[in-house]
Enzyme design. Sequence first.
Site, PDB file in Angstrom:
ATOM      1  CB  THR A   1       6.491 -12.445-119.358  1.00 47.27           C
ATOM      2  OG1 THR A   1       5.340 -12.101-120.147  1.00 47.27           O
ATOM      3  CG2 THR A   1       7.144 -11.178-118.848  1.00 47.27           C
TER       4      THR A   1
ATOM      5  N   GLY B   1       3.712  -7.833-112.465  1.00 46.18           N
ATOM      6  CA  GLY B   1       3.681  -8.570-111.207  1.00 46.18           C
ATOM      7  C   GLY B   1       4.168  -7.725-110.073  1.00 46.18           C
ATOM      8  CG  HIS B   2       2.450  -5.049-108.057  1.00 47.52           C
ATOM      9  ND1 HIS B   2       2.028  -4.452-109.202  1.00 47.52           N
ATOM     10  CD2 HIS B   2       1.408  -5.068-107.211  1.00 47.52           C
ATOM     11  CE1 HIS B   2       0.767  -4.122-109.062  1.00 47.52           C
ATOM     12  NE2 HIS B   2       0.367  -4.484-107.879  1.00 47.52           N
TER      13      HIS B   2
ATOM     14  CD  GLN C   1       3.906  -4.574-118.833  1.00 47.27           C
ATOM     15  OE1 GLN C   1       3.016  -3.938-119.376  1.00 47.27           O
ATOM     16  NE2 GLN C   1       3.646  -5.665-118.158  1.00 47.27           N
TER      17      GLN C   1
ATOM     18  CB  SER D   1      12.343   1.008 -96.575  1.00 47.51           C
ATOM     19  OG  SER D   1      11.067   0.743 -96.019  1.00 47.51           O
TER      20      SER D   1
ATOM     21  CG  ASN E   1       2.750  -8.342-119.395  1.00 48.70           C
ATOM     22  OD1 ASN E   1       1.747  -7.975-118.794  1.00 48.70           O
ATOM     23  ND2 ASN E   1       3.210  -7.703-120.446  1.00 48.70           N
TER      24      ASN E   1
ATOM     25  CE  LYS F   1       4.687  -0.268-113.143  1.00 44.57           C
ATOM     26  NZ  LYS F   1       6.065  -0.529-113.556  1.00 44.57           N
TER      27      LYS F   1
ATOM     28  CB  THR G   1       7.459  -9.863-109.600  1.00 46.65           C
ATOM     29  OG1 THR G   1       8.115  -8.618-109.586  1.00 46.65           O
ATOM     30  CG2 THR G   1       6.761 -10.111-108.302  1.00 46.65           C
ATOM     31  CB  VAL G   2       6.231 -12.218-114.015  1.00 39.83           C
ATOM     32  CG1 VAL G   2       5.625 -13.246-114.955  1.00 39.83           C
ATOM     33  CG2 VAL G   2       5.168 -11.218-113.585  1.00 39.83           C
TER      34      VAL G   2
ATOM     35  CE  LYS H   1       6.898   2.866-100.038  1.00 38.53           C
ATOM     36  NZ  LYS H   1       8.096   3.174 -99.277  1.00 38.53           N
TER      37      LYS H   1
ATOM     38  N   GLY I   1      10.207  -0.583-116.501  1.00 37.24           N
ATOM     39  CA  GLY I   1       9.382  -1.380-115.598  1.00 37.24           C
ATOM     40  C   GLY I   1      10.158  -1.697-114.324  1.00 37.24           C
ATOM     41  CG  ASP I   2      10.712  -4.897-113.176  1.00 42.19           C
ATOM     42  OD1 ASP I   2       9.638  -5.423-112.881  1.00 42.19           O
ATOM     43  OD2 ASP I   2      11.394  -5.237-114.157  1.00 42.19           O
TER      44      ASP I   2
ATOM     45  N   GLY J   1      11.197 -14.479-112.387  1.00 39.36           N
ATOM     46  CA  GLY J   1      12.345 -14.772-111.524  1.00 39.36           C
ATOM     47  C   GLY J   1      13.687 -14.469-112.178  1.00 39.36           C
TER      48      GLY J   1
HETATM   49  P1  IMP Z   1       6.035  -9.416-122.942  1.00 34.13           P
HETATM   50  O1  IMP Z   1       5.357  -8.251-122.308  1.00 34.13           O
HETATM   51  O2  IMP Z   1       5.851 -10.702-122.178  1.00 34.13           O
HETATM   52  O3  IMP Z   1       5.700  -9.559-124.396  1.00 34.13           O
HETATM   53  O4  IMP Z   1       7.623  -9.125-122.893  1.00 34.13           O
HETATM   54  C1  IMP Z   1       8.219  -8.109-123.679  1.00 34.13           C
HETATM   55  C2  IMP Z   1       9.320  -7.381-122.914  1.00 34.13           C
HETATM   56  O5  IMP Z   1       8.741  -6.648-121.842  1.00 34.13           O
HETATM   57  C3  IMP Z   1      10.370  -8.284-122.285  1.00 34.13           C
HETATM   58  O6  IMP Z   1      11.624  -7.625-122.311  1.00 34.13           O
HETATM   59  C4  IMP Z   1       9.896  -8.431-120.850  1.00 34.13           C
HETATM   60  O7  IMP Z   1      10.976  -8.731-119.978  1.00 34.13           O
HETATM   61  C5  IMP Z   1       9.368  -7.027-120.618  1.00 34.13           C
HETATM   62  N1  IMP Z   1       8.344  -6.977-119.559  1.00 34.13           N
HETATM   63  C6  IMP Z   1       7.061  -7.374-119.632  1.00 34.13           C
HETATM   64  N2  IMP Z   1       6.427  -7.164-118.466  1.00 34.13           N
HETATM   65  C7  IMP Z   1       7.323  -6.594-117.646  1.00 34.13           C
HETATM   66  C8  IMP Z   1       7.252  -6.105-116.301  1.00 34.13           C
HETATM   67  O8  IMP Z   1       6.205  -6.132-115.642  1.00 34.13           O
HETATM   68  N3  IMP Z   1       8.409  -5.575-115.812  1.00 34.13           N
HETATM   69  C9  IMP Z   1       9.542  -5.476-116.544  1.00 34.13           C
HETATM   70  N4  IMP Z   1       9.653  -5.921-117.793  1.00 34.13           N
HETATM   71  C10 IMP Z   1       8.559  -6.477-118.345  1.00 34.13           C
END
Ligand code: IMP
Length: 432
Positions: free
Chosen positions: A132, A40-41, A226, A417, A38, A16, A301-302, A18, A12-13, A304
Amino acid sequence: MTNCVVVGSQWGDEGKGKIVDWLSERADIVVRYQGGHNAGHTLVIDGVSYKLSLLPSGVVRPGKMAVIGNGVVVDPHALIAEMGRLAAQGVKVTPENLRIAENATLILSLHRELDGMREDAASNSGTKIGTTRRGIGPAYEDKVGRRAIRVMDLADRDALEAKVERILTHHNALRRGFGAPEVEHKDIMEELTSIAETVLPFMDSVWQLLDKERRKGSRILFEGAQGSLLDIDHGTYPFVTSSNTVAGQAAAGSGMGPGSLGYILGITKAYTTRVGEGPFPTELTDEIGQFLGEKGHEFGTVTGRKRRCGWFDAALVRQSVATNGITGIALTKLDVLDGLEELKICVGYMLDGQKIDYLPASQAAQARVEPIYITLEGWKESTVGARTWAELPAQAIKYVRQVEELIGAPVALLSTSPERDDTILVTDPFED
Ligand code: IMP
C-alpha cells in the site's frame, strides 16, 4: 465469552468493517493490535459514512474506548489527519476515548519513502509485492531491528536525539543505494517535535489499561486488519504484509494474555479476493471473475486498486481456522453469488501429481498448485437483506452448509448486504 477477536480468514477485505461495527456496539473497548493505516474500511452509522484506516472502529461510537496497541505501527501524520476528518464530521477524538500504547512503533516519512522506492525498483525486476506504499514494512523492520522510534520517545528529547541518529545511519545508507537524498537529523527532529504535542496526550500503558478493564469484566473487542493469508509467517510469503495477522497477535500486540482473548471470529467472504501480487489458486480471469468484482464492488478502500476475484477456497480457510483457532465465522457477501448458474468450491490441490488439502509453504509450490473443485448448483433468487434462514433459497443454505463442513467451523453470523441489520445471527460471539 466476554471478549472477541475479529480476524480476516482470507487475504483481507472480507467485510470486517460491518461486523466489527456490529460488534463494537456491544463492546466497551475496541483494540487494534497489528498493521497500521494500510487497513481501511467505511462504517455507515445512522446514514453517515465514516472512513477509518488507523483508528479502531469504537472511536465513532459515543461511550466506547478505542485503543491502539503496541503491535500497531502508527503514522502520526495519518493519525492526526484521520482525527481531523472525523472532527469535521462531528466525531471528537480525545484522550477520553482513544489511548495509544506508549510502546507502539512510529511510521516516519522516511519509511513511506523507502516503501515507495523499493516498490518502484521492484517493478522492473518482478519482485514487486504490491504494497500500500504506506511505510508499513520498513517501520516493522526498524522495530525488529531495535532501532524504531516509539511513541514514548516523543516525551524524552535527549533520548530521541540519539535514537534519530541511529535510525538515520541505517536509512541514509539505504537511501544512498537508491540514489535518494539523505535525510537530515534536524528534519526528523522537526517532524517529530511538530507532532509530539498532539500525540502525547493519548499515550498510555495499554497492557495495564486492558488488565484493569478485563478484571472489571469490560467487553473487549480486538479488531484485526488484513487477513490470515497476509500474515508474515502463515501467509503467502513474501507476498504478505509485515505483521502477524493471526489471532494470537491480539495478545502480543496489545499486552493482554492469550487466555483472555475469548471468541475468535473469522470473517470469511463467500468467494475469494486479493489485492496486490502473489499466488491465488482459485483466481478467475474470465467473465465470472469480472462479475464478482463488479457485483461485489471489489476495489481497495485504501489504494482504490481493483481486487482479483475467484472461487471460494475451502482449503485456505480451513488452514486459517487452524492457525487462528477460529471458533466460528461470519460469512459475508453471499448475495454476490446470487444468479450464478453453478458455483465451485476448492477443496484441495494437485501438486506435482499428488493430492494435498493445504497450501504448501513454499512460494514455488504455491505457484504450481492446481485447485480441485466441487461444483454446486447456484440459485436464481436474491438473498440480499435476508435476516433469517427461512428467507434464503435452499441452494444458498446448501452452499453455506458445505462451506461449514469443508472448513471445519460453524457460521456464527451471515451477512447479506452492507446494511448492518441485514445479518442472520446464529451465535453471538460475546455470549457464546
Ligand atoms: P503492506 O501492508 O502495505 O506492506 O502491503 C503488503 C500486502 O498486503 C500487499 O499485497 C497489500 O495489497 C496487502 N494489504 C495490506 N493491507 C491490506 C488490506 O487492508 N486489505 C487487503 N490487502 C492488504
